[in-house]
Structures are given as structure tokens and as C-alpha cells.
Design a protein around this motif. Structure first.
Motif, PDB file in Angstrom:
ATOM      1  N   SER A   3       0.799  -1.226   0.000  1.00 28.32           N
ATOM      2  CA  SER A   3       0.000   0.000   0.000  1.00 28.32           C
ATOM      3  C   SER A   3       0.830   1.274   0.000  1.00 28.32           C
ATOM      4  N   TRP A   4       2.130   1.170   0.364  1.00 25.67           N
ATOM      5  CA  TRP A   4       2.883   2.399   0.584  1.00 25.67           C
ATOM      6  C   TRP A   4       3.762   2.800  -0.603  1.00 25.67           C
ATOM      7  N   THR A   5       3.773   2.047  -1.677  1.00 24.74           N
ATOM      8  CA  THR A   5       4.619   2.398  -2.808  1.00 24.74           C
ATOM      9  C   THR A   5       4.023   1.892  -4.102  1.00 24.74           C
ATOM     10  N   ASN A   6       4.324   2.593  -5.181  1.00 26.56           N
ATOM     11  CA  ASN A   6       3.927   2.153  -6.514  1.00 26.56           C
ATOM     12  C   ASN A   6       5.106   1.574  -7.277  1.00 26.56           C
ATOM     13  N   ASN A   7       6.213   1.371  -6.574  1.00 21.29           N
ATOM     14  CA  ASN A   7       7.423   0.879  -7.221  1.00 21.29           C
ATOM     15  C   ASN A   7       7.616  -0.604  -6.938  1.00 21.29           C
ATOM     16  N   SER A   8       8.619  -1.173  -7.583  1.00 16.41           N
ATOM     17  CA  SER A   8       8.931  -2.582  -7.373  1.00 16.41           C
ATOM     18  C   SER A   8       9.865  -2.731  -6.183  1.00 16.41           C
ATOM     19  N   GLY A   9      10.036  -3.959  -5.755  1.00 19.05           N
ATOM     20  CA  GLY A   9      10.927  -4.241  -4.636  1.00 19.05           C
ATOM     21  C   GLY A   9      11.176  -5.727  -4.553  1.00 19.05           C
ATOM     22  N   ALA A  10      11.822  -6.132  -3.473  1.00 22.00           N
ATOM     23  CA  ALA A  10      12.160  -7.548  -3.289  1.00 22.00           C
ATOM     24  C   ALA A  10      11.536  -8.053  -1.996  1.00 22.00           C
ATOM     25  N   TRP A  11      11.229  -9.341  -1.984  1.00 22.23           N
ATOM     26  CA  TRP A  11      10.809 -10.002  -0.753  1.00 22.23           C
ATOM     27  C   TRP A  11      11.506 -11.351  -0.685  1.00 22.23           C
ATOM     28  N   TYR A  12      11.526 -11.945   0.501  1.00 23.32           N
ATOM     29  CA  TYR A  12      12.413 -13.078   0.756  1.00 23.32           C
ATOM     30  C   TYR A  12      11.686 -14.173   1.534  1.00 23.32           C
ATOM     31  N   ILE A  13      12.084 -15.410   1.266  1.00 27.81           N
ATOM     32  CA  ILE A  13      11.644 -16.558   2.063  1.00 27.81           C
ATOM     33  C   ILE A  13      12.899 -17.231   2.620  1.00 27.81           C
ATOM     34  N   ALA A  14      13.026 -17.208   3.933  1.00 26.55           N
ATOM     35  CA  ALA A  14      14.158 -17.866   4.605  1.00 26.55           C
ATOM     36  C   ALA A  14      13.635 -19.113   5.307  1.00 26.55           C
ATOM     37  N   THR A  15      14.095 -20.276   4.878  1.00 27.76           N
ATOM     38  CA  THR A  15      13.647 -21.548   5.443  1.00 27.76           C
ATOM     39  C   THR A  15      14.672 -22.054   6.452  1.00 27.76           C
ATOM     40  N   LYS A  16      14.215 -22.362   7.649  1.00 26.15           N
ATOM     41  CA  LYS A  16      15.143 -22.857   8.661  1.00 26.15           C
ATOM     42  C   LYS A  16      15.613 -24.255   8.277  1.00 26.15           C
ATOM     43  N   ASP A  17      16.914 -24.403   8.097  1.00 25.65           N
ATOM     44  CA  ASP A  17      17.512 -25.670   7.654  1.00 25.65           C
ATOM     45  C   ASP A  17      18.915 -25.775   8.243  1.00 25.65           C
ATOM     46  N   PRO A  18      19.035 -26.237   9.480  1.00 30.44           N
ATOM     47  CA  PRO A  18      20.363 -26.318  10.125  1.00 30.44           C
ATOM     48  C   PRO A  18      21.244 -27.422   9.557  1.00 30.44           C
ATOM     49  N   SER A  19      20.727 -28.242   8.645  1.00 27.44           N
ATOM     50  CA  SER A  19      21.521 -29.348   8.118  1.00 27.44           C
ATOM     51  C   SER A  19      22.752 -28.849   7.369  1.00 27.44           C
ATOM     52  N   VAL A  20      22.633 -27.677   6.723  1.00 30.16           N
ATOM     53  CA  VAL A  20      23.778 -27.129   5.997  1.00 30.16           C
ATOM     54  C   VAL A  20      24.915 -26.805   6.954  1.00 30.16           C
ATOM     55  N   LEU A  21      24.567 -26.146   8.065  1.00 24.78           N
ATOM     56  CA  LEU A  21      25.589 -25.806   9.069  1.00 24.78           C
ATOM     57  C   LEU A  21      26.147 -27.069   9.723  1.00 24.78           C
ATOM     58  N   GLN A  22      25.283 -28.014  10.024  1.00 29.60           N
ATOM     59  CA  GLN A  22      25.742 -29.256  10.650  1.00 29.60           C
ATOM     60  C   GLN A  22      26.699 -30.016   9.740  1.00 29.60           C
ATOM     61  N   GLY A  23      26.394 -30.037   8.446  1.00 29.17           N
ATOM     62  CA  GLY A  23      27.293 -30.692   7.506  1.00 29.17           C
ATOM     63  C   GLY A  23      28.638 -30.007   7.420  1.00 29.17           C
ATOM     64  N   TYR A  24      28.609 -28.677   7.483  1.00 30.81           N
ATOM     65  CA  TYR A  24      29.865 -27.928   7.427  1.00 30.81           C
ATOM     66  C   TYR A  24      30.721 -28.203   8.661  1.00 30.81           C
ATOM     67  N   VAL A  25      30.093 -28.201   9.845  1.00 30.84           N
ATOM     68  CA  VAL A  25      30.829 -28.451  11.077  1.00 30.84           C
ATOM     69  C   VAL A  25      31.423 -29.862  11.073  1.00 30.84           C
ATOM     70  N   LYS A  26      30.638 -30.832  10.590  1.00 27.61           N
ATOM     71  CA  LYS A  26      31.141 -32.199  10.514  1.00 27.61           C
ATOM     72  C   LYS A  26      32.334 -32.298   9.578  1.00 27.61           C
ATOM     73  N   GLN A  27      32.252 -31.604   8.459  1.00 23.88           N
ATOM     74  CA  GLN A  27      33.351 -31.619   7.492  1.00 23.88           C
ATOM     75  C   GLN A  27      34.617 -31.006   8.077  1.00 23.88           C
ATOM     76  N   GLU A  28      34.448 -29.907   8.831  1.00 19.74           N
ATOM     77  CA  GLU A  28      35.601 -29.257   9.444  1.00 19.74           C
ATOM     78  C   GLU A  28      36.250 -30.159  10.500  1.00 19.74           C
ATOM     79  N   ARG A  29      35.417 -30.881  11.236  1.00 17.99           N
ATOM     80  CA  ARG A  29      35.976 -31.767  12.266  1.00 17.99           C
ATOM     81  C   ARG A  29      36.762 -32.908  11.639  1.00 17.99           C
ATOM     82  N   GLU A  30      36.264 -33.423  10.519  1.00 15.42           N
ATOM     83  CA  GLU A  30      36.962 -34.521   9.860  1.00 15.42           C
ATOM     84  C   GLU A  30      38.308 -34.087   9.312  1.00 15.42           C
ATOM     85  N   ARG A  31      38.473 -32.828   9.032  1.00 19.72           N
ATOM     86  CA  ARG A  31      39.755 -32.323   8.549  1.00 19.72           C
ATOM     87  C   ARG A  31      40.817 -32.406   9.649  1.00 19.72           C
TER      88      ARG A  31
END
Length: 521
Positions: free
Chosen positions: A493-521
Motif C-alpha cells: 500500500s505504501w509504494t507504486n514501485n517494485s521491490g524484493a521479498w524473501y523466504i528464509a527456510t530454517k535448515d540447520p543441516s547445511v551448518l551441521q554438515g559444514y561443522v562435521k566436514q571441518e571436524r573430519e579435517r
């Protein structure tokens, strides 16, 4: 006709060695000439008779094949790079099939409109359009039943709600005038697609044609929505919305209130017959989603009777603070529901819900458990009016909807909303005007969300271009996967211009995989 070819034979040695040409004993180059016959097709003669020509020899079947290296195996498939480019081209061509209205882009494949598809992680996402008049809820989630059985009982009931006549009388009376200069106004009652008493309207015009409630327009638009969605397929042509629309327009041309009332009475008689023989209920039982036009009609009726008379109070806020009011429009909200695949068995939460428009739409369009929290007093007051009107208004329309729950308070402090956050499947945050401090506080709260919960926002909670690394692995943003979409004029309602919007999905598996990979190193 003959063509000649010449071959030049030079003596051995470099052609840039000038001494062999200046030496009188050196042999001079010899030119050999050879004549070969070549057949050329002739043009047809002017008298229409052409001489026969020799047929062109067939081209070898492998003339477009690339030469293979020695020892290489024969292959009938394209190289992987070429094949990938071809598939990408076909995919992009498919995306150009358009449906009307709003454009969106994402990094997912196809969707709805509304919802769009594209490469959400790129700087130049592709665009797609959202369907204009049909909700996208039909394809997501479990099958939904739209019939409210209590609205089709044997006994007719009178629903306690705000009628159209209430919006043009009392304190609002001074904002209206009689139509076409009449000395007095008339009243009329309108039947809804349920076994309920009719709604009463005063046939008046608003003095301010731009903003105030228009009861006669409300009637004609409601008739159209009911005819388009509720009537059975066997209904004759003179019961269709086009016929009633033609008669309403004729009444306006003739400036005749009597003709207008006659159209409404004929509609009531027609609709009542379909209610009594069960056609309306049976037709509604075959539906699994509501058209966006019908959703908008119901929400507009609620808004006009509750918020519009006091809309001036919404302008009382402090610019530059977290308490800035703005609305997401219904078509944009429908796209959000579709993109997040919200369904009737899930929980929706709107943080900073204002007057509760999106909360009501989620309960109506999706049929889910719908929550909202707001801390500004004036929007909270009007939101409570809308929440009270919502079940009665949807009962008139015979619809089974989700529950609406609006809370007053600060989301960072409220205990009740923390419990809802742990169950929520989709969380909407209209954080366009939120301060960075509030956004950071919300990000900490979102750690309580369950895995797979989707957070929709107008400003990203995960910085664009963010990548997981050893330097930032403790950042809360690493718990989320984010997609970027675009909205265009007519979404907010507050603008006649374009813009962006976002969907952030909670998915800790990416971080968990990274931490596991770092530990294996």
C-alpha cells in the motif's frame, strides 16, 4: 559451361628466399593447366519448358559429424555442455508462458501469482506472472472442505454482524446522500448463499466517491461473486452474472432506484430456490479453493464495515520508528501463501499484523490456524473489530474457515506468541520499516522455530550474497536457506514501485554438515 582450376607447383625451398629468382641458372616455376567438366543447373526457359539437369548427388549422412580422435568410442549423444545448454534453453522457453497480472521471480522451479520462477540466487532472475482471479491453494496441502454445515441447516438463522445499513447510518450518516437527488432513500435486503437471513442495505451514495463505502456497488459486486462461484452448472443463462450485471447497468442508465431493487429481488428469488433444493451446498462441496475475486469481496465487506469508518486513526504513528503502518495487498498475500505452500493443516503467524488483514486472509483463503501480533493501539482496536466480524461474515457466505487469533503486545516479550512460534509453519514479517536492532532481535527469536519453518520478509534476514565460511560459522544466518523474489506495483500500500521479498527456510543441516566436514579435517 566449363570451369578451370589451376595448380601452382613451386620448387623446394622457402618462398621468401629471393636468391633463387635472381639466379639465372635457377629453374623457373612451371604452371600446369587442367580442364575438368562441371554440370551446372540451368534456369527454366521463358517458354515454360526446362531442359533436364543432372541430379545433385546425395550428401553423405555423416557430413555434420565432428571427426573422432583415434581410439575414441562412437557416441550418439550431445556433449554434456551442449546438452546442458539445450535443456536450459527449453526450460527458459517454458517459463515464458504467462498468466495475467503480478510478476514474480524465485530460485525454485514452477509455481503458481500471485505466485514466478527463476534463479533466486542470481542478480537477474527470470519473471513469471501470477494468476489474477484464482487462488493458488488448490494444489497445496491436504484436501480442504469449504462447506460450513451450520450455515445450511434446516432452520434459517439470523447472523449477528454489521450490516451494510450500519455503515451508512448513525455516526456515518453525514457522509452519505440520497441517489439521483431523491428526497428520501430506499432500503433493500440481499440474500447470501446460505440458509441465513438477508442483509439490509440503505441505497445511498457517499459524498466522497473516492474513499467512503458504496452500498450499491457492494450489492452488485456481491451478486456477481455469488453467481460466478456458487451457482450449479445447470443454471440457465438468465441466472448468470452477465445478465444481472446488464440489468444493474440499465438501472444506472435510467437513474431508477425501482429498477435496481427489482434486480436485487429477482436475484434473491433465484438464489433462494437453489438454497432450498440443496444445489448451492452441493456445488460448494465440489470446491477445494476460493477464487481471489471472492476472497477480496468478503475481506472488503469486513474492512468497509469495521476499519473504513475509523481509518484516519491509522495515520497516527511516528515516522522512522518500528511502529510504522503499511498493508500488504490481497493479491500479494495470495502469492506468499502459494510460494510457501501454506495449507489448512498448518499454522500461520503475522508479526506486526496491523489491523489483521493478512491474518484474516490466511484463515479464509487457506483455512489454516492464523495468528497475528501487533503493539500499536489503534491498529489493534480495528483488528479486533475485524476479527469479531470475520466468523459472522464468512457464515453468511456458507464457508468453513480457519481460526483467527490476534494478540496485543511486543513479539520480543510476549510469552504466548513464543509458544505459537514453536508450532508455526509460515511466519510473515513486514519489516520494511523495522530498525536493524529489531531485525536482529527477531533473528534471535527465530532460532526457536522448528526445522522447515519459512520466514517471509520484505528485508532479508540473511544478507544477500552470504556464504558459510570458517569466519562466520557462528552467525545465526547460517541456520537458514534464503530465496529472493520480486514484487511489483500493486503489491503493497505504501509504494507504486517494485521491490524484493524473501523466504528464509530454517535448515540447520547445511551448518551441521559444514561443522562435521571441518571436524573430519
Amino acid at each position: 559451361m566449363q570451369a578451370c582450376t589451376a595448380a601452382l607447383h613451386e620448387p623446394a625451398g622457402s618462398m621468401f628466399n629471393k636468391s633463387k629468382y635472381t639466379d639465372p641458372n635457377a629453374k623457373k616455376p612451371v604452371v600446369h593447366r587442367e580442364v575438368r567438366p562441371v554440370t551446372v543447373a540451368r534456369k527454366p526457359a521463358q517458354n515454360g519448358i526446362s531442359k533436364p539437369t543432372a541430379q545433385r548427388p546425395a550428401a553423405p549422412s555423416d557430413r555434420f559429424k565432428l571427426p573422432q580422435r583415434a581410439g575414441a568410442k562412437a557416441s550418439t549423444s550431445f556433449p554434456k555442455k551442449v546438452e546442458g545448454q539445450a535443456k536450459k534453453l527449453v526450460r527458459n522457453l517454458k517459463r515464458k508462458s504467462a498468466t495475467p497480472e503480478l510478476h514474480f521471480s524465485s530460485d525454485e522451479g514452477s509455481s503458481s501469482s500471485s505466485d514466478g520462477s527463476g534463479d533466486g540466487g542470481s542478480d537477474a532472475p527470470t519473471r513469471k506472472r501470477l494468476k489474477s482471479s484464482v487462488s493458488s491453494m488448490e494444489s497445496s496441502g491436504p484436501s480442504r472442505n469449504l462447506v460450513k454445515e451450520a450455515a445450511f441447516g434446516k432452520e434459517m438463522v439470523e447472523v449477528q454482524c454489521l450490516y451494510g445499513a450500519d455503515a451508512t447510518s448513525g455516526e456515518q450518516k453525514a457522509k452519505f446522500k440520497n441517489p439521483w437527488g431523491a428526497e428520501q432513500f430506499e432500503t433493500v435486503e440481499l440474500q447470501y448463499p446460505s440458509n441465513t437471513a438477508r442483509e439490509r442495505f440503505e441505497l445511498k451514495w457517499p459524498k466522497n466517491q473516492k474513499d467512503d463505502y458504496k452500498p450499491m456497488e457492494d450489492i452488485s459486486e456481491t451478486v456477481k461473486s455469488i453467481c460466478d462461484f456458487y451457482l450449479p452448472p445447470h443454471a440457465p443463462q438468465n441466472h448468470r452474472s452477465e445478465e444481472f450485471d446488464r440489468r444493474f447497468k440499465k438501472a444506472w442508465r435510467n437513474e431508477s432506484i425501482t429498477d435496481f431493487i427489482d434486480v436485487v429481488n429477482d436475484f434473491n428469488t433465484m438464489l433462494r430456490s437453489y438454497i432450498d433444493d440443496g444445489s448451492i451446498r452441493r456445488q460448494l462441496a465440489t470446491k477445494r479453493s476460493l477464487p481471489l475475486d471472492t476472497i477480496k469481496r468478503i475481506l472488503d465487506q469486513i474492512y468497509a464495515r469495521t476499519v473504513s469508518p475509523k481509518v484516519e486513526t491509522l495515520r497516527h504513528y511516528q515516522n522512522g520508528s518500528d511502529n510504522v503502518y503499511g498493508e500488504l495487498l490481497d493479491r500479494f498475500c495470495s502469492t506468499i501463501f502459494n510460494k510457501t505452500q501454506l495449507n489448512a493443516s498448518q499454522v500461520f503467524l503475522d508479526i506486526g499484523s496491523g489491523v489483521g488483514n493478512v491474518v484474516l486472509q490466511a484463515a479464509l483463503e487457506v483455512g489454516c490456524e492464523s495468528w497475528g501480533i501487533e503493539m500499536m493501539p489503534n491498529p489493534c482496536d480495528l483488528g479486533e473489530l475485524q476479527a469479531a466480524e470475520f466468523p459472522s461474515r464468512t457464515h453468511l457466505w456458507g464457508l468453513d474457515v480457519g481460526s483467527v487469533n490476534l494478540i496485543r503486545g511486543d513479539v520480543t516479550l510476549n510469552v504466548e506468541i513464543r509458544e505459537v512460534l514453536q508450532r508455526a509453519d509460515v511466519v510473515l514479517v513486514n519489516n520494511q520499516a523495522f530498525t536493524p536492532q529489531l531485525n536482529d532481535s527477531l533473528m534471535s527469536i527465530f532460532l526457536d522455530l522448528k526445522d522447515g519453518c519459512k520466514v517471509v520478509s520484505l528485508k532479508p534476514f540473511v544478507p544477500e550474497g552470504h556464504k558459510l565460511s570458517s569466519r562466520n560459522h557462528n552467525n545465526q544466518a547460517n541456520m537458514f536457506r534464503q530465496q529472493r523474489f520480486e514484487y511489483f506495483s500493486g503489491s503493497v500500500s505504501w509504494t507504486n514501485n517494485s521491490g524484493a521479498w524473501y523466504i528464509a527456510t530454517k535448515d540447520p543441516s547445511v551448518l551441521q554438515g559444514y561443522v562435521k566436514q571441518e571436524r573430519e579435517r
